[in-house]
Write a protein that holds these residues in place. Structure first.
Motif, PDB file in Angstrom:
ATOM      1  N   GLY A 580     -13.889 -32.539  21.429  1.00  0.00           N
ATOM      2  CA  GLY A 580     -15.241 -32.938  21.250  1.00  0.00           C
ATOM      3  C   GLY A 580     -16.113 -31.834  20.270  1.00  0.00           C
ATOM      4  O   GLY A 580     -16.974 -32.006  19.638  1.00  0.00           O
ATOM      5  N   TYR A 581     -16.034 -30.600  20.563  1.00  0.00           N
ATOM      6  CA  TYR A 581     -16.688 -29.617  19.968  1.00  0.00           C
ATOM      7  C   TYR A 581     -16.425 -29.356  18.460  1.00  0.00           C
ATOM      8  O   TYR A 581     -17.186 -29.141  17.518  1.00  0.00           O
ATOM      9  N   LEU A 582     -14.974 -29.707  18.018  1.00  0.00           N
ATOM     10  CA  LEU A 582     -14.306 -29.674  16.537  1.00  0.00           C
ATOM     11  C   LEU A 582     -15.206 -30.858  15.996  1.00  0.00           C
ATOM     12  O   LEU A 582     -15.726 -30.946  14.889  1.00  0.00           O
ATOM     13  N   LYS A 583     -15.577 -32.130  16.743  1.00  0.00           N
ATOM     14  CA  LYS A 583     -16.236 -33.222  15.847  1.00  0.00           C
ATOM     15  C   LYS A 583     -17.574 -32.857  15.680  1.00  0.00           C
ATOM     16  O   LYS A 583     -18.136 -33.090  14.659  1.00  0.00           O
ATOM     17  N   GLU A 584     -18.219 -32.085  16.689  1.00  0.00           N
ATOM     18  CA  GLU A 584     -19.639 -31.664  16.274  1.00  0.00           C
ATOM     19  C   GLU A 584     -19.725 -30.878  15.210  1.00  0.00           C
ATOM     20  O   GLU A 584     -20.372 -30.709  14.371  1.00  0.00           O
ATOM     21  N   ALA A 624     -12.486 -23.092  17.795  1.00  0.00           N
ATOM     22  CA  ALA A 624     -13.244 -23.796  18.603  1.00  0.00           C
ATOM     23  C   ALA A 624     -13.375 -23.513  19.849  1.00  0.00           C
ATOM     24  O   ALA A 624     -14.347 -23.179  20.819  1.00  0.00           O
ATOM     25  N   PHE A 625     -12.116 -23.166  20.546  1.00  0.00           N
ATOM     26  CA  PHE A 625     -11.895 -22.807  22.009  1.00  0.00           C
ATOM     27  C   PHE A 625     -12.537 -21.380  22.145  1.00  0.00           C
ATOM     28  O   PHE A 625     -13.298 -21.215  23.207  1.00  0.00           O
ATOM     29  N   ALA A 626     -12.494 -20.496  21.146  1.00  0.00           N
ATOM     30  CA  ALA A 626     -12.970 -19.235  21.166  1.00  0.00           C
ATOM     31  C   ALA A 626     -14.705 -19.237  21.211  1.00  0.00           C
ATOM     32  O   ALA A 626     -15.182 -18.567  21.979  1.00  0.00           O
ATOM     33  N   LEU A 627     -15.236 -20.000  20.459  1.00  0.00           N
ATOM     34  CA  LEU A 627     -16.537 -19.995  20.445  1.00  0.00           C
ATOM     35  C   LEU A 627     -17.147 -20.799  21.804  1.00  0.00           C
ATOM     36  O   LEU A 627     -18.226 -20.443  22.234  1.00  0.00           O
ATOM     37  N   LEU A 628     -16.262 -21.790  22.466  1.00  0.00           N
ATOM     38  CA  LEU A 628     -16.610 -22.239  23.782  1.00  0.00           C
ATOM     39  C   LEU A 628     -16.537 -21.218  24.758  1.00  0.00           C
ATOM     40  O   LEU A 628     -17.301 -21.505  25.783  1.00  0.00           O
ATOM     41  N   ASN A 629     -15.776 -20.349  24.668  1.00  0.00           N
ATOM     42  CA  ASN A 629     -15.291 -19.469  25.712  1.00  0.00           C
ATOM     43  C   ASN A 629     -15.796 -17.910  25.465  1.00  0.00           C
ATOM     44  O   ASN A 629     -15.273 -17.017  26.231  1.00  0.00           O
ATOM     45  N   THR A 630     -16.606 -17.645  24.739  1.00  0.00           N
ATOM     46  CA  THR A 630     -16.998 -16.218  24.568  1.00  0.00           C
ATOM     47  C   THR A 630     -18.380 -16.115  24.154  1.00  0.00           C
ATOM     48  O   THR A 630     -19.150 -17.263  24.084  1.00  0.00           O
ATOM     49  N   PRO A 631     -19.087 -14.885  24.602  1.00  0.00           N
ATOM     50  CA  PRO A 631     -20.746 -14.771  24.850  1.00  0.00           C
ATOM     51  C   PRO A 631     -20.968 -15.184  23.328  1.00  0.00           C
ATOM     52  O   PRO A 631     -20.473 -14.963  22.366  1.00  0.00           O
ATOM     53  N   GLY A 633     -23.032 -14.669  19.820  1.00  0.00           N
ATOM     54  CA  GLY A 633     -22.975 -13.239  19.196  1.00  0.00           C
ATOM     55  C   GLY A 633     -21.955 -12.518  19.188  1.00  0.00           C
ATOM     56  O   GLY A 633     -21.778 -11.651  18.247  1.00  0.00           O
ATOM     57  N   ALA A 634     -20.816 -12.585  20.273  1.00  0.00           N
ATOM     58  CA  ALA A 634     -19.615 -11.779  19.967  1.00  0.00           C
ATOM     59  C   ALA A 634     -18.798 -12.396  18.941  1.00  0.00           C
ATOM     60  O   ALA A 634     -18.621 -13.471  18.612  1.00  0.00           O
ATOM     61  N   PRO A 635     -18.403 -11.281  18.330  1.00  0.00           N
ATOM     62  CA  PRO A 635     -17.121 -11.717  17.417  1.00  0.00           C
ATOM     63  C   PRO A 635     -16.183 -12.355  17.967  1.00  0.00           C
ATOM     64  O   PRO A 635     -15.552 -12.151  19.058  1.00  0.00           O
ATOM     65  N   VAL A 636     -15.508 -13.261  17.137  1.00  0.00           N
ATOM     66  CA  VAL A 636     -14.288 -14.106  17.329  1.00  0.00           C
ATOM     67  C   VAL A 636     -13.043 -13.375  16.831  1.00  0.00           C
ATOM     68  O   VAL A 636     -13.178 -13.267  15.421  1.00  0.00           O
ATOM     69  N   ARG A 637     -11.710 -13.076  17.157  1.00  0.00           N
ATOM     70  CA  ARG A 637     -10.731 -12.527  16.449  1.00  0.00           C
ATOM     71  C   ARG A 637      -9.518 -13.716  16.858  1.00  0.00           C
ATOM     72  O   ARG A 637      -9.122 -13.912  17.695  1.00  0.00           O
ATOM     73  N   ILE A 638      -9.155 -14.262  15.677  1.00  0.00           N
ATOM     74  CA  ILE A 638      -7.894 -15.141  15.754  1.00  0.00           C
ATOM     75  C   ILE A 638      -6.739 -14.714  15.026  1.00  0.00           C
ATOM     76  O   ILE A 638      -6.865 -14.102  13.828  1.00  0.00           O
ATOM     77  N   MET A 639      -5.554 -15.058  15.583  1.00  0.00           N
ATOM     78  CA  MET A 639      -4.454 -14.546  14.716  1.00  0.00           C
ATOM     79  C   MET A 639      -3.753 -15.913  14.457  1.00  0.00           C
ATOM     80  O   MET A 639      -3.371 -16.688  15.107  1.00  0.00           O
ATOM     81  N   LYS A 640      -2.987 -15.632  13.192  1.00  0.00           N
ATOM     82  CA  LYS A 640      -2.260 -16.830  12.778  1.00  0.00           C
ATOM     83  C   LYS A 640      -0.837 -16.300  12.164  1.00  0.00           C
ATOM     84  O   LYS A 640      -0.784 -15.244  11.479  1.00  0.00           O
ATOM     85  N   ASN A 641       0.106 -17.238  12.385  1.00  0.00           N
ATOM     86  CA  ASN A 641       1.524 -16.573  11.843  1.00  0.00           C
ATOM     87  C   ASN A 641       1.738 -16.915  10.324  1.00  0.00           C
ATOM     88  O   ASN A 641       2.594 -16.321   9.578  1.00  0.00           O
ATOM     89  N   LEU A 642       0.917 -17.842   9.616  1.00  0.00           N
ATOM     90  CA  LEU A 642       1.062 -18.226   8.380  1.00  0.00           C
ATOM     91  C   LEU A 642      -0.326 -17.987   7.742  1.00  0.00           C
ATOM     92  O   LEU A 642      -1.249 -17.827   8.391  1.00  0.00           O
ATOM     93  N   GLU A 657     -21.476 -19.434   9.856  1.00  0.00           N
ATOM     94  CA  GLU A 657     -22.810 -19.467   9.617  1.00  0.00           C
ATOM     95  C   GLU A 657     -23.613 -20.575  10.610  1.00  0.00           C
ATOM     96  O   GLU A 657     -24.759 -20.167  11.249  1.00  0.00           O
ATOM     97  N   ILE A 658     -22.957 -21.581  10.937  1.00  0.00           N
ATOM     98  CA  ILE A 658     -23.498 -22.624  12.048  1.00  0.00           C
ATOM     99  C   ILE A 658     -23.620 -21.781  13.477  1.00  0.00           C
ATOM    100  O   ILE A 658     -24.561 -21.888  14.195  1.00  0.00           O
ATOM    101  N   ALA A 659     -22.549 -21.297  13.693  1.00  0.00           N
ATOM    102  CA  ALA A 659     -22.389 -20.412  15.093  1.00  0.00           C
ATOM    103  C   ALA A 659     -23.008 -19.094  14.972  1.00  0.00           C
ATOM    104  O   ALA A 659     -23.162 -18.487  16.255  1.00  0.00           O
ATOM    105  N   SER A 660     -23.478 -18.630  14.063  1.00  0.00           N
ATOM    106  CA  SER A 660     -23.969 -17.185  13.815  1.00  0.00           C
ATOM    107  C   SER A 660     -23.096 -16.156  14.422  1.00  0.00           C
ATOM    108  O   SER A 660     -23.625 -15.299  15.182  1.00  0.00           O
ATOM    109  N   ARG A 661     -21.869 -16.145  13.890  1.00  0.00           N
ATOM    110  CA  ARG A 661     -20.698 -15.393  14.659  1.00  0.00           C
ATOM    111  C   ARG A 661     -19.947 -14.846  13.293  1.00  0.00           C
ATOM    112  O   ARG A 661     -19.851 -15.318  12.376  1.00  0.00           O
ATOM    113  N   GLU A 662     -19.460 -13.603  13.711  1.00  0.00           N
ATOM    114  CA  GLU A 662     -18.273 -13.213  12.797  1.00  0.00           C
ATOM    115  C   GLU A 662     -17.048 -13.679  13.319  1.00  0.00           C
ATOM    116  O   GLU A 662     -16.705 -13.330  14.635  1.00  0.00           O
TER     117      GLU A 662
END
Length: 685
Positions: A580-584, A624-631, A633-642, A657-662
């Motif tokens: 649902g959040y991805l659609k938004e 999307a999951f991280a934005l839903l489950n972190t405070p 303004g807090a930065p989001v850190r994602i790791m990817k294998n490719l 820009e939309i989430a005002s997050r790094e």
């Protein structure tokens, strides 16, 4: 004043750390020697007791040589062997000046011909690094024995002069086990492992029985060569010789198996040891970390602590490196706290690991803090910080740090230059990178490895100099591997050069027929030009040859728990909320001008299906999951294998820009810091 007391006063007054043999003139020595017989009675003392010898030894061990000499000088003159305790006292602080003063006194009392004392004196010169004096003394010794040779061989090895050590070894009229051990250890210590193994076989052939030191060294040689078969043969010898319960040998065996990739056998060795210590625990932790079992390494670390063992700096280096590989920032921070508590935060090796861990977890500022906290900077620490800047795309900062390193007189290693070339490649600094490559060869006389050439091919390829990059591969003095050709192939994809891409992919497949990368990259190029028949043929070829593409996986750590996502993954318990959040987000992104880039979809399908496919790329789902489950303004850190695809890279700029997050994303190549609709890479990746 009597003549005897004058002599004692002269000897004791010249005995201080700041004076050397030069302070006792030739005339003094002649006078002292000539008067020695006359004053013999003055220096006579009763036989020294065991308690007094122990007291003398303790004073020397504490570095109180002047006090020791003053208290026992009469006994020393009547029993010159006691000089050995004073000479031993010079070793802890490598006090060459005191050793030279003792040499003058030994000469004065006429016991320089004593083999026992001379060997101790030779040991002082060798251990203090004064090999010229050691060699002069050795050649002047009239009564040399095996110990004399062994001491000098050890001195040469300590100073890295294996050639002189081997020449002396060949000159020896007789040898003992310590002689062979010194040479085998010397060769393996400096990674001449094949020579070390050859000497071990010679030693065995002439009838010497290996001890725990021999076996420890030769097993390290097997580990360095990754000679599992030879290591297994030596394991059989260990069992037959009864050393299988020896702690040092057991740890060396486990290390050998771990280095050869046989983790299970390494674990069995440790489990079969009657006693284990911190070294055994460290061997298991490091072995698991080096073989990619990073979670197992962290589990073993916890087991070690529960067993009551106190981690040391070697333990911390391994577990911090495991946190780097997993990119688990929370665990890394907890271990950093343990490092401080254990007082290991001053160890340069630990700080280097912390610099790497924080940078690989996306916290470049913390890397800088860790680097700045160290009072001592060795070449590894400098290189780690340079690599951290490069990983985050700060090429100029990496170069500035390198120049500071040079100004401080630190000589760079080949690893330093590898980090620099990587940094230049990911920052588009082609000219500067080329100059650094030349500097490495011409100024520092460092031989480029295949990894250096791969960085140069990447640097040239990213800059569009595809022909120059190919010419470098074909002209380099090292046989190319699949990775360097894949690097060129990736550049062909970036610059859409189909002709060179086809030719380069053939080189990759020749070296590694089951590698999916050339198929995928070629399919990407065809898909970008909507050549769907060609894409279909490539996919069919992959199926026929049973070549599978590595699936894209992204993960995020939240409250010390790692959440993993794949493309279109609906296994997560929060999948409906994420959907649902991805659609938004997608709706809001399109409102702001986002247009999905469907060129990376390698199938001919309807536009709506392509867009659905893109929306559910693993990194978008993880974000999307991280934005839903972190405070907020807090930065989001994602790791990817490719590597991040073009569409995801563009989309994440909008999301930041939309989430005002790094949003910090580590892909297979580097870090991307998305903030206020921009990426730190400047779209150069």
């Amino acid at each position: 004043m009597q003549r005897g007391s004058c002599l004692r006063h002269l000897l004791s007054s010249n005995f201080c750390p700041n004076k050397t043999l030069n302070y006792i003139t030739t005339s003094h020595l002649c006078s002292l020697i000539s008067s020695l017989e006359e004053t013999k009675q003055v220096f006579l003392c009763s036989h020294i007791s065991a308690e007094e010898i122990k007291e003398l030894s303790n004073l020397c061990a504490l570095g109180s040589l002047k006090e020791a000499f003053n208290r026992f000088n009469k006994c020393i003159w009547t029993d010159p062997s006691l000089f050995s305790h004073l000479l031993q006292g010079c070793l802890p602080n490598r006090s060459l000046s005191q050793g030279k003063q003792l040499h003058s006194l030994i000469t004065t009392c006429g016991c320089s011909a004593d083999k026992f004392v001379s060997n101790h004196l030779l040991n002082v010169y060798a251990k203090c690094g004064d090999l010229d004096s050691a060699l002069t003394l050795f050649r002047a010794m009239r009564r040399r024995n095996v110990m004399s040779f062994n001491i000098l061989i050890g001195g040469f090895i300590q100073n890295g002069d294996l050639e002189s050590a081997y020449e002396l070894f060949e000159e020896m009229p007789e040898r003992n086990v310590a002689t062979w051990n010194a040479m085998v250890t010397g060769f393996t210590q400096f990674e001449f492992n094949e020579d070390g193994l050859d000497l071990f076989y010679q030693m065995y052939g002439v009838g010497f029985r290996a001890d725990e030191f021999t076996l420890g060294s030769v097993l390290r040689g097997c580990a360095g060569l990754k000679e599992l078969r030879v290591g297994q043969q030596i394991h059989s010898y260990v069992m037959k010789s009864g050393f299988d319960c020896h702690l040092v040998v057991g740890c060396s065996l486990a290390h050998m198996y771990m280095k050869c990739g046989s983790t299970e056998n390494g674990e069995r060795v440790v489990e079969g040891m009657p006693l284990i210590n911190v070294v055994a625990c460290n061997t298991l932790i490091a072995g698991k970390a080096q073989n990619g079992h990073t979670e197992g390494a962290l589990d073993q670390f916890n087991i070690m602590k529960m067993a009551g063992f106190r981690p040391d700096k070697i333990t911390f280096v391994s577990v911090i490196s495991s946190c780097s590989d997993l990119a688990t920032l929370g665990q890394g921070q907890q271990i950093h706290a343990e490092v401080i508590k254990a007082g290991a935060d001053s160890a340069v090796s630990v700080i280097s690991s912390l610099v790497s861990m924080y940078s690989r977890c996306g916290c470049l500022e913390d890397s800088v803090k860790a680097f700045s906290s160290s009072e001592d900077h060795d070449v590894v620490l400098w290189s780690s910080m340079i690599a951290a800047y490069g990983l985050h795309g700060h090429g100029q900062e990496a170069i500035d740090l390198f120049e500071k390193m040079e100004r401080e007189g630190m000589e760079p290693s080949d690893v330093t230059f590898l980090s620099l070339l990587y940094a230049c490649s990911h920052s588009g600094l082609k000219e500067r990178g080329s100059k650094l490559f030349d500097m490495m060869v011409n100024k520092y006389n460092l031989q480029p490895r295949l990894e250096h050439y791969t960085c140069m091919v990447d640097l040239l390829g990213r800059s569009g100099c595809l022909e120059e990059a190919e010419a470098l591969i074909r002209s380099m003095p090292i046989r190319p591997d699949a990775i360097i050709w894949k690097t060129l192939l990736s550049a062909c994809k970036t610059h859409k050069n189909m002709e060179m891409a086809t030719k380069t992919s053939e080189e990759v497949l020749r070296l590694d027929p089951r590698d999916s990368a050339p198929y995928v990259l070629l399919a990407n190029i065809h898909a970008s030009t909507k050549s769907w028949n060609d894409v279909s043929n490539i996919r069919k070829s992959m199926r026929d040859k049973k070549v599978k593409k590595e699936p894209g996986i992204s993960w995020v750590e939240i409250k010390n728990q790692v959440h993993q996502f794949g493309i279109g993954d609906r296994s997560h318990p929060n999948c409906e909320e994420i959907e649902g959040y991805l659609k938004e987000l997608t709706f809001e992104m399109k409102e702001r001008g986002y247009v999905p880039d469907t060129s990376s979809v390698l199938q001919d399908m309807e536009l709506e299906e392509k867009e659905y496919n893109l929306v559910h790329h693993s990194e978008k789902v993880a974000i999307a999951f991280a934005l839903l489950n972190t405070p907020a303004g807090a930065p989001v850190r994602i790791m990817k294998n490719l590597r991040v695809c073009i569409d995801c890279h563009n989309a994440i700029k909008f999301i930041s820009e939309i989430a005002s997050r790094e949003i910090i994303v580590r892909d297979a190549s580097r870090f991307h810091h998305f903030k206020n609709g921009r990426c730190s890479c400047g779209d150069y990746w």
